[in-house]
Design an enzyme around this catalytic site. Structure first.
Site, mmCIF file in Angstrom:
data_model
loop_
_atom_site.group_PDB
_atom_site.id
_atom_site.type_symbol
_atom_site.label_atom_id
_atom_site.label_comp_id
_atom_site.label_asym_id
_atom_site.label_seq_id
_atom_site.Cartn_x
_atom_site.Cartn_y
_atom_site.Cartn_z
ATOM 1 N N VAL A 22 0.836 -1.200 0.000
ATOM 2 C CA VAL A 22 0.000 0.000 0.000
ATOM 3 C C VAL A 22 0.873 1.253 0.000
ATOM 4 O O VAL A 22 0.609 2.214 -0.729
ATOM 5 C CB VAL A 22 -0.950 0.015 1.209
ATOM 6 C CG1 VAL A 22 -1.864 1.227 1.156
ATOM 7 C CG2 VAL A 22 -1.774 -1.262 1.282
ATOM 8 N N ASP A 23 1.935 1.246 0.803
ATOM 9 C CA ASP A 23 2.861 2.375 0.799
ATOM 10 C C ASP A 23 3.497 2.557 -0.579
ATOM 11 O O ASP A 23 3.615 3.684 -1.073
ATOM 12 C CB ASP A 23 3.969 2.141 1.831
ATOM 13 C CG ASP A 23 3.537 2.490 3.247
ATOM 14 O OD1 ASP A 23 2.616 3.310 3.400
ATOM 15 O OD2 ASP A 23 4.123 1.945 4.195
ATOM 16 N N ILE A 24 3.931 1.464 -1.180
ATOM 17 C CA ILE A 24 4.576 1.545 -2.492
ATOM 18 C C ILE A 24 3.605 2.103 -3.526
ATOM 19 O O ILE A 24 3.946 3.008 -4.304
ATOM 20 C CB ILE A 24 5.088 0.158 -2.937
ATOM 21 C CG1 ILE A 24 6.136 -0.373 -1.958
ATOM 22 C CG2 ILE A 24 5.645 0.223 -4.346
ATOM 23 C CD1 ILE A 24 7.382 0.454 -1.845
ATOM 24 N N GLY B 128 3.035 5.747 -3.013
ATOM 25 C CA GLY B 128 4.168 6.503 -3.532
ATOM 26 C C GLY B 128 4.108 6.654 -5.039
ATOM 27 O O GLY B 128 4.406 7.728 -5.589
#
Length: 409
Positions: A178-180, A183
């Site tokens: 989810v972070d990737i 980003g």
């Protein structure tokens, strides 16, 4: 000349989603100035082990986690909670094109570092806020980490083996996906806003939410629910709409087959010497193979136990049916294709000339990604960047007061 040469980014973000966005922009040629807390730095600096070894093989305090997402950036250590620190950030913001931040909603307003404040100083600025839940709504002020979002978004309800299978139950993805993804979406939004600015002459505010991103990234699974009214369930390594599209156990270990159409299934049957499957009308069309999955898969599973995974992969690959092994990360980075594509790069670090990192997958013909410097040490560039605005004496005084950190002279 990088594709984003001349773009200056003020990066106030920590951990992964924001820094991942900043690293992509830096790889593409932007000047990314990463602001970190004096003496402590980005949270991920302490997320170890593992730590990078130095030139002599001794462990440093440079974590692998921090290094995966901060190359090509300039580290400036400034205490933004102080008026003097805020004044330094204002100087950088006046000349910046982009700001990235991932503080809790409303947190930066008390320091005068929110969009409203910085856009008064620089109306051209593109300001990207990344939070767990966005700038409005009932959970807007709550913190949100990747793991929590994987659960809330429904992603974990479709990841892992079924509840009634061995080892069944919800699973998170093995990387902070989810972070990737956030980003990546943030990078797209920033570049779109920069293009829009070239037409309108104005910057703008970008509100990115981890939860929004992962719900959008449910893709076919989310759409399948809207189309059918049935919530998709965990299916392990099987695909809800394509058969066969999963792992199979060979004589020695598992391998993957991904038949995306009926021709590929026909070629698969020929490749593995099991053409009689094509005589069964239940298996000729994908929609029927999905319907009769419980009949087809046991037949294939029994058949694949006769040979090793490599034997099957070689036979199937010969007919150009998508097939592959399941690598460890060590094996993956040694794959001839990955080696050929230069996905592991050497960027000399002050503490280790042989420092290696996984590189960018972006291949541009005219403005290729370049690796100018390794992930920075804390405050490594404080003097280099702040000397644009302050004298050496002023910087020394600020360091004595604990407002800034890093090598000053």
């Amino acid at each position: 000349m990088g594709a984003l040469q001349g773009i200056r980014v003020l990066d106030l973000s920590r951990v992964l989603a924001g820094p991942w966005c900043g690293q992509i922009l830096a790889d593409l040629g932007a000047e990314v100035i990463k602001i970190e807390r004096p003496r402590v730095g980005d949270d991920t600096r302490m997320w170890g082990p593992p730590w990078m070894p130095d030139q002599d093989g001794n462990m440093t305090r440079e974590s692998g986690y921090f290094q995966c997402t901060n190359r090509n950036k300039y580290s400036v250590a400034v205490d933004i909670t102080t008026p003097e620190g805020q004044a330094l950030i204002y100087e950088i913001a006046k000349t910046a094109d982009v700001v990235i931040e991932n503080y809790k909603t409303g947190s930066l307003a008390k320091y005068g570092l929110d969009y409203a404040s910085l856009s008064e100083l620089n109306p051209n600025i593109v300001y990207c806020s990344i939070t767990g839940f966005g700038q409005d709504g009932p959970r807007a002020e709550k913190p949100g980490y990747d793991f929590i979002i994987q659960g809330m978004s429904g992603l974990m309800s479709i990841t892992g083996e079924p509840d009634d299978a061995a080892g069944g139950g919800a699973q998170k993805v093995g990387v902070a996906v989810v972070d990737i993804q956030t980003g990546l979406y943030s990078t797209i939004a920033i570049q779109a806003a920069l293009i829009a600015r070239s037409h309108t002459g104005r910057g703008q505010y970008i509100d990115m939410s981890l939860l929004d991103v992962q719900v959008a990234a449910l893709a076919n699974q989310g759409m399948n629910y809207l189309a059918s009214g049935k919530a998709p369930q965990r299916m392990g390594n099987q695909h809800p709409s394509i058969v066969p599209y999963q792992t199979f156990k060979a004589k020695d270990k598992e391998f993957i087959i991904a038949c995306g159409n009926d021709k590929q299934f026909k070629d698969l049957c020929i490749a593995i010497g099991y053409s009689e499957l094509l005589e069964n009308e239940k298996f000729v069309r994908n929609q029927d193979r999905v319907k009769y999955r419980d009949e087809l898969i046991p037949l294939l599973s029994k058949h694949f136990l006769q040979k090793t995974a490599k034997e099957w992969v070689d036979m199937i690959h010969a007919l150009k049916v998508p097939v592959g092994v399941i690598n460890s990360i060590e094996d993956a980075l040694a794959e001839p294709q990955i080696v050929h594509r230069n996905l592991v790069v050497n960027i000399p670090h002050r503490l280790n000339e042989n420092f290696q990192t996984i590189g960018s997958p972006i291949k541009l013909s005219d403005t290729p990604v370049e690796y100018h410097h390794a992930p920075p040490e804390l405050g490594e560039h404080t003097a280099q960047i702040l000397s644009r605005f302050k004298t050496a004496e002023e910087l020394a005084t600020l360091k004595e007061k604990g407002i800034i950190d890093g090598k000053i002279a």
